[in-house]
Design an enzyme around this catalytic site. Structure first.
Site, PDB file in Angstrom:
ATOM      1  N   ARG A  31       0.823  -1.208   0.000  1.00  0.00           N
ATOM      2  CA  ARG A  31       0.000   0.000   0.000  1.00  0.00           C
ATOM      3  C   ARG A  31       0.858   1.260   0.000  1.00  0.00           C
ATOM      4  NH1 ARG A  31      -4.264  -0.470   4.757  1.00  0.00           N
ATOM      5  NH2 ARG A  31      -2.313  -0.964   5.868  1.00  0.00           N
ATOM      6  N   SER A 112       9.700 -17.790  10.292  1.00  0.00           N
ATOM      7  CA  SER A 112      10.438 -17.276  11.440  1.00  0.00           C
ATOM      8  C   SER A 112      11.810 -16.821  10.977  1.00  0.00           C
ATOM      9  CB  SER A 112      10.579 -18.356  12.518  1.00  0.00           C
ATOM     10  OG  SER A 112      11.245 -17.850  13.654  1.00  0.00           O
ATOM     11  N   LYS A 164       4.022 -23.027  13.414  1.00  0.00           N
ATOM     12  CA  LYS A 164       4.605 -21.737  13.772  1.00  0.00           C
ATOM     13  C   LYS A 164       3.999 -21.209  15.068  1.00  0.00           C
ATOM     14  CE  LYS A 164       6.946 -17.859  13.109  1.00  0.00           C
ATOM     15  NZ  LYS A 164       6.194 -16.756  13.695  1.00  0.00           N
ATOM     16  N   GLU A 171       8.720 -20.134  22.270  1.00  0.00           N
ATOM     17  CA  GLU A 171       9.518 -18.905  22.354  1.00  0.00           C
ATOM     18  C   GLU A 171       9.096 -18.059  23.556  1.00  0.00           C
ATOM     19  OE1 GLU A 171       8.773 -15.026  19.840  1.00  0.00           O
ATOM     20  OE2 GLU A 171       9.742 -16.541  18.602  1.00  0.00           O
TER      21      GLU A 171
END
Length: 292
Positions: A31, A112, A164, A171
């Site tokens: 955009r 990632s 993920k 994490e």
């Protein structure tokens, strides 16, 4: 091969460059016209030869849905859409059906690597049919780290983003452990150099890791994290991981506790959240809040 890439922010812009370095043609749309190669999705689709592959790298939720809605009207049977954002896996299943009605393929891909991915490569987890994955494989090979590992066909549609999501839940827990240890060391009267203790752990210890390296980087920049407010966002995947654990009756006490610890940062200036914020900024360029 040719690739259309939608979304050229921190991740998408670097991914475009890494794919080009591997010798492929990438036509990017964003955009922000200063970042874009073309001025609309229609222009992007028109520049690609069929069968087309269009990789979507925009925020999860409404932005991804709007992009897929528009692409579903522009693409043709045999084309492929890849969602490389952080979409919820249940949205992948809906998008595959929506596009499949028009014989447009769909692959979801958890990515990632953060701001370091351009040079080091991106860990990739993707879901979809063998046929659709094969059409995108040259791009996966260009993005992944060098060597044997770093990418995986995780399963059917939704499996990439599910993997993920779990990665990000892990994490959360790992960052929380470093943050708690750092705060305890900072509080102990007998300890005089916390930063060098963290640095010493980088060699020969069982907790040596990239996150530990990034913690040392953060402490080198601000030894006691005095310039940061103890506030850290949760971007969605941690919540989804806990929700999936409930749905599957899988106990996740460490990941759940680390998510709730993020919530504590909304209430006061948490020392642990300073380290969480510093780590998120180091690996992903995520925003931090300066102490007022």
């Amino acid at each position: 091969m040719e690739l259309g890439l939608v979304g050229l922010g921190k991740m998408g812009g670097n991914m475009r460059e890494r794919i080009r370095r591997a010798g492929h043609t990438v036509i990017g749309y964003d955009r922000n016209p200063d970042l874009a190669d073309v001025q609309s999705l229609e222009d992007l689709v028109g520049r690609l030869k069929g069968p087309r592959v269009v990789w979507v790298m925009v925020p999860a939720g409404a932005a991804t849905q709007a992009t897929i809605d528009e692409l579903s009207e522009l693409l043709e049977p045999g084309d492929i859409v890849v969602d490389g954002g952080n979409s919820r896996w249940t949205d992948d299943e809906k998008h595959a059906v929506q596009l499949g009605i028009k014989d447009i393929g769909f692959v979801d891909c958890g990515v990632s690597g953060g701001v370091w991915g351009l040079e080091n490569g991106y860990a990739l987890m993707y879901g979809g049919t063998e046929e659709n994955v094969a059409k995108v494989q040259p791009v996966f090979d260009a993005l992944k780290p060098e060597g044997e590992f770093g990418s995986v066909h995780a399963g059917k549609v939704g499996a990439g983003h599910f993997a993920k999501m779990v990665h990000n839940g892990i994490e959360y827990a790992m960052m929380q452990a470093f943050a708690e240890g750092w705060e305890l060391l900072e509080k102990a009267d007998s300890v005089t150099d916390v930063r060098e203790i963290f640095r010493s752990w980088q060699e020969g210890t069982v907790i040596r890791s990239w996150l530990l390296d990034l913690a040392v980087n953060a402490l080198d920049e601000d030894e006691h994290l005095e310039q940061l407010r103890g506030w850290a966002a949760d971007s969605g995947e941690g919540r989804w991981t806990v929700e999936a654990a409930i749905d599957n009756a899988v106990p996740l006490p460490a990941i759940t506790a680390s998510l709730f610890a993020r919530f504590s940062s909304r209430q006061d200036d948490s020392p642990q959240m300073k380290m969480i914020a510093a780590l998120r900024n180091q690996f992903g360029g995520h925003a931090v809040e300066a102490k007022k």
